[in-house]
Design an enzyme around this catalytic site. Structure first.
Site, mmCIF file in Angstrom:
data_model
loop_
_atom_site.group_PDB
_atom_site.id
_atom_site.type_symbol
_atom_site.label_atom_id
_atom_site.label_comp_id
_atom_site.label_asym_id
_atom_site.label_seq_id
_atom_site.Cartn_x
_atom_site.Cartn_y
_atom_site.Cartn_z
ATOM 1 N N ARG A 264 0.885 -1.156 0.000
ATOM 2 C CA ARG A 264 0.000 0.000 0.000
ATOM 3 C C ARG A 264 0.925 1.208 0.000
ATOM 4 O O ARG A 264 1.730 1.377 0.913
ATOM 5 C CB ARG A 264 -0.910 -0.016 1.234
ATOM 6 C CG ARG A 264 -1.886 1.162 1.316
ATOM 7 C CD ARG A 264 -1.384 2.194 2.282
ATOM 8 N NE ARG A 264 -2.369 3.217 2.608
ATOM 9 C CZ ARG A 264 -2.100 4.325 3.285
ATOM 10 N NH1 ARG A 264 -0.878 4.557 3.734
ATOM 11 N NH2 ARG A 264 -3.034 5.205 3.536
ATOM 12 N N ASP A 266 1.643 4.989 0.446
ATOM 13 C CA ASP A 266 1.057 6.097 1.188
ATOM 14 C C ASP A 266 1.010 7.364 0.338
ATOM 15 O O ASP A 266 1.998 7.738 -0.305
ATOM 16 C CB ASP A 266 1.886 6.342 2.455
ATOM 17 C CG ASP A 266 1.382 7.511 3.276
ATOM 18 O OD1 ASP A 266 0.281 7.412 3.827
ATOM 19 O OD2 ASP A 266 2.101 8.532 3.341
ATOM 20 N N ALA A 267 -0.140 8.039 0.336
ATOM 21 C CA ALA A 267 -0.320 9.388 -0.218
ATOM 22 C C ALA A 267 0.462 9.615 -1.506
ATOM 23 O O ALA A 267 1.323 10.491 -1.577
ATOM 24 C CB ALA A 267 0.059 10.432 0.836
ATOM 25 N N VAL A 268 0.128 8.860 -2.541
ATOM 26 C CA VAL A 268 0.885 8.981 -3.791
ATOM 27 C C VAL A 268 0.657 10.328 -4.469
ATOM 28 O O VAL A 268 1.469 10.741 -5.319
ATOM 29 C CB VAL A 268 0.544 7.833 -4.762
ATOM 30 C CG1 VAL A 268 0.915 6.493 -4.151
ATOM 31 C CG2 VAL A 268 -0.926 7.858 -5.189
ATOM 32 N N GLU A 301 -2.965 4.964 -1.900
ATOM 33 C CA GLU A 301 -3.781 5.968 -1.235
ATOM 34 C C GLU A 301 -3.618 7.232 -2.067
ATOM 35 O O GLU A 301 -2.495 7.703 -2.258
ATOM 36 C CB GLU A 301 -3.318 6.217 0.191
ATOM 37 C CG GLU A 301 -4.153 7.299 0.890
ATOM 38 C CD GLU A 301 -3.496 7.849 2.143
ATOM 39 O OE1 GLU A 301 -4.222 8.362 3.009
ATOM 40 O OE2 GLU A 301 -2.251 7.801 2.257
ATOM 41 N N ASP A 327 -11.793 6.199 0.161
ATOM 42 C CA ASP A 327 -12.309 6.993 1.275
ATOM 43 C C ASP A 327 -13.771 7.358 1.075
ATOM 44 O O ASP A 327 -14.511 7.538 2.054
ATOM 45 C CB ASP A 327 -11.487 8.271 1.445
ATOM 46 C CG ASP A 327 -10.155 8.032 2.143
ATOM 47 O OD1 ASP A 327 -10.049 7.033 2.877
ATOM 48 O OD2 ASP A 327 -9.228 8.832 1.951
ATOM 49 N N VAL A 329 -16.303 5.597 -0.036
ATOM 50 C CA VAL A 329 -17.168 4.570 0.553
ATOM 51 C C VAL A 329 -17.171 4.686 2.071
ATOM 52 O O VAL A 329 -18.218 4.597 2.726
ATOM 53 C CB VAL A 329 -16.743 3.160 0.111
ATOM 54 C CG1 VAL A 329 -17.417 2.097 0.968
ATOM 55 C CG2 VAL A 329 -17.100 2.921 -1.352
ATOM 56 N N HIS A 330 -15.990 4.869 2.633
ATOM 57 C CA HIS A 330 -15.923 5.021 4.092
ATOM 58 C C HIS A 330 -16.797 6.173 4.559
ATOM 59 O O HIS A 330 -17.564 6.044 5.519
ATOM 60 C CB HIS A 330 -14.483 5.275 4.552
ATOM 61 C CG HIS A 330 -14.407 5.725 5.981
ATOM 62 N ND1 HIS A 330 -14.467 7.063 6.354
ATOM 63 C CD2 HIS A 330 -14.319 5.026 7.137
ATOM 64 C CE1 HIS A 330 -14.424 7.153 7.665
ATOM 65 N NE2 HIS A 330 -14.314 5.924 8.171
ATOM 66 N N HIS A 331 -16.691 7.317 3.894
ATOM 67 C CA HIS A 331 -17.377 8.509 4.374
ATOM 68 C C HIS A 331 -18.895 8.317 4.381
ATOM 69 O O HIS A 331 -19.569 8.680 5.353
ATOM 70 C CB HIS A 331 -17.004 9.714 3.514
ATOM 71 C CG HIS A 331 -15.552 10.076 3.579
ATOM 72 N ND1 HIS A 331 -14.699 9.607 4.548
ATOM 73 C CD2 HIS A 331 -14.791 10.875 2.764
ATOM 74 C CE1 HIS A 331 -13.484 10.089 4.348
ATOM 75 N NE2 HIS A 331 -13.515 10.866 3.278
ATOM 76 N N ASP A 397 -6.176 6.035 9.609
ATOM 77 C CA ASP A 397 -6.366 7.473 9.422
ATOM 78 C C ASP A 397 -7.701 7.949 9.969
ATOM 79 O O ASP A 397 -7.778 8.945 10.694
ATOM 80 C CB ASP A 397 -6.286 7.831 7.933
ATOM 81 C CG ASP A 397 -4.863 8.096 7.474
ATOM 82 O OD1 ASP A 397 -4.043 8.527 8.306
ATOM 83 O OD2 ASP A 397 -4.582 7.870 6.291
#
Length: 596
Positions: A264, A266-268, A301, A327, A329-331, A397
């Site tokens: 995974r 991070d923050a690409v 990400e 994110d 879907v999460h929200h 996060d």
């Protein structure tokens, strides 16, 4: 020759190398004409400098276990940037490590992506001991649960006793607080024995603020690019070729020497590169080539929701990256279960159609204006298969960036939580659990780190400023991110698992997923999904493999809702609640399959 899969480790450019003449030590330090090598217990010896900026020295009597530093002309003693192990933390000596681990699963080739059920974990908090070795003892629980992949938060050597891992500075060395490199290999081996893939969270967008010596001898940073952490990493300027190689070989190192199944990243969106071939593209290409015929999965990400990174070929295979943390879907699921609508959640609230779009098409924002960001966000994603997205209701996060690091989902109404769990675990997207979620763990996961007092105070101040805009924020209640008690509070309490009925709910849903959903995901090359909503009710229909269609009907509210009924010949595979006359009952979720 030390050889792992298709990539001989003697081909590595960085770090100590075993040769017939002894250990070859090397450092790329183009900013200095001379560098010395200091073997622990001996005087510094000069290294041979080359015009390309490399400094090399072969030591005949060095061996596995030898500890060493490099000495710059001003007397500064530094660890090897490609150190394999740091027994005394980031400022101490590096140690030569023999990586010829005897694998019990040498024939492991990985698992197809559609079979993934991902479990995000932090090694330091997953068990009371917080070590690679202790994590092995919990793998049977994960296998029985239905987990098929671990996603381990960053393990690269970081300063201090505890950290989330995103402030690492020595990317080739597993942090010594978790154990030795051999212990990490043993964890990977044990996971593979149980049919579980292992992904590692890697950070290639910045280095931590303490213990990064590279700028003192090499052009690591550039002022042409800005990131949230300061100057960007020099991936496209003078001297950038070796910086790129350092990072790409790091990924190859983990995949070959440690037999990891992917990453995974991070923050690409914070990785800035104007080269003809972007670093991300080159990394994906070369990592897949190094792994030869193994299943390798690369996750990003990406705050920009750039769907171009998720392109598929005509057979539906990922050409660059396999999937993205979604994110969106999460929200929408978080709002559904908790009712929270502050901050960026406000842009996802008040419209069940946003959940329908996230499930059917991936991103909620596909180029539209997002008020919280003050601009447009995302690119079209409906053409991508659902497996290009990873769905979750918790991750490090979304929990840790709350003022108290609380797992609000654990204290939300049970009927709402069960509804969102049954949606995201059975949807065609790839599901990801956060450690302890499966038994409703209430332990917080606040941000924590352990720097010197000067940096600690800066972190405390920064967290107060960052979180002060949240409703109900009280600086007096904010956990001190640098305190040992904050780290200790995040450790899972495994004794609570036995008394939790939620575990059985997760097991049942994941068993159903593996039997009914996963076989229909193989070979799906595009989205082919539609959605509609009425009030709090949504309907989503996916066209999957074998001419089968998957249907979701859900009412995510406290009142009965009208929604078209399923067809008489549909096979109901799961239902939570049911129908109230012709309407869906409150918090009802119904999954069914049909044949085209």
């Amino acid at each position: 020759m030390l050889f792992t899969e298709g990539f001989p480790l003697t081909n590595m450019t960085f770090g100590p190398a075993f040769t017939e003449d002894g250990i070859l030590f090397r450092l790329w330090a183009p900013l200095h004409e001379s560098v010395s090598l200091k073997i622990e217990g001996t005087d510094p010896r000069p290294m041979q400098a080359a015009e390309d900026g490399w400094h090399r020295c072969t030591v005949p009597n060095a061996h596995a276990g030898t500890r060493y530093r490099f000495v710059l002309p001003d007397g500064l003693e530094i660890p090897d940037p490609a150190s394999r192990f740091q027994p005394q933390d980031v400022h101490g000596p590096s140690e030569v490590v023999d990586l010829s681990y005897r694998w019990k699963t040498s024939d492991w080739t990985g698992r197809p992506w559609e079979e993934m059920v991902v479990y995000e974990m932090h090694i330091g908090c997953f068990t009371p001991e917080g070590t690679f070795e202790a994590a092995i003892e919990r793998l049977d629980h994960l296998r029985e649960l239905g987990v098929t992949a671990l996603q381990i938060m960053p393990v690269s050597e970081f300063p201090g006793r505890y950290s989330w891992g995103y402030d690492g500075v020595l990317p080739y060395a597993p942090d010594s607080s978790y154990g030795r490199p051999e212990d990490f290999m043993a964890l990977v081996d044990a996971a593979h024995q149980r049919g579980i893939s292992v992904f590692l969270d890697v950070v290639y967008n910045h280095f931590g603020p303490d213990g990064n010596y590279i700028p003192s001898y090499a052009p690591l940073f550039t002022d042409r690019h800005k990131t949230p952490w300061g100057h960007g990493i020099n991936y496209d300027g003078d001297g950038s070729q070796m910086i790129r190689e350092f990072v790409i070989e790091n990924a190859i190192y983990w995949v070959t020497a440690f037999r990891l199944d992917g990453f995974r990243l991070d923050a690409v969106h914070a990785i800035k590169d104007n080269s003809d071939e972007h670093l991300l593209h080159e990394l994906a290409r070369r990592v897949r080539a190094a792994a030869v015929d193994r299943h390798i999965h690369l996750i990003v990400e990406n705050e920009e929701n750039d769907s171009d990174l998720l392109k598929r070929d005509e057979k539906g295979a990922a050409t660059l990256f396999t999937a993205q943390w979604n994110d969106d879907v999460h929200h929408v699921l978080h709002i559904t279960a908790t009712g929270e609508t502050f901050g960026y959640y406000a842009d996802y609230a008040g419209d069940a159609g946003k959940l329908g779009r996230a499930l059917a098409e991936g991103f909620v924002f596909q180029g539209e204006h997002m008020p919280y960001r003050g601009g447009n966000r995302g690119r079209p994603s409906a053409h991508l298969p659902p497996t290009a997205f990873i769905s979750f209701i918790q991750n490090h996060d979304q929990i840790g960036n709350r003022a108290l690091g609380d797992r609000v989902m654990a204290s939300s109404p049970a009927e709402a939580v069960q509804a969102v769990i049954s949606i995201y675990l059975l949807a065609p997207e790839i599901p990801m659990l956060f450690m302890g979620e499966e038994w409703g763990a209430a332990e917080p996961f606040p941000f924590f780190c352990d720097f010197d007092e000067g940096l600690n105070e800066k972190v405390r101040k920064g967290r107060r400023e960052e979180l002060s805009r949240l409703p109900g924020f009280d600086a007096d209640d904010l956990l001190d991110p640098t305190a040992p008690s904050t780290f200790a509070a995040a450790k899972l309490d495994w004794s609570k698992r036995a008394s939790s009925e939620i575990v059985d709910f997760y097991k049942m849903l994941l068993d159903l997923r593996h039997r009914k959903i996963v076989p229909l995901l193989k070979g799906v090359t595009s989205g082919n999904a539609v959605y509609r909503s009425t009030g709090n009710a949504i309907a989503v229909d996916w066209s999957l493999a074998e001419g089968r269609h998957l249907h979701l009907r859900a009412n995510l509210g406290d009142e009965a809702a009208a929604l078209d009924s399923q067809q008489q010949d549909d096979e109901t595979i799961f239902h939570l609640g049911g129908r109230d006359g012709g309407d869906l009952a409150p918090w009802a979720v119904i999954w069914s399959l049909s044949q085209a």
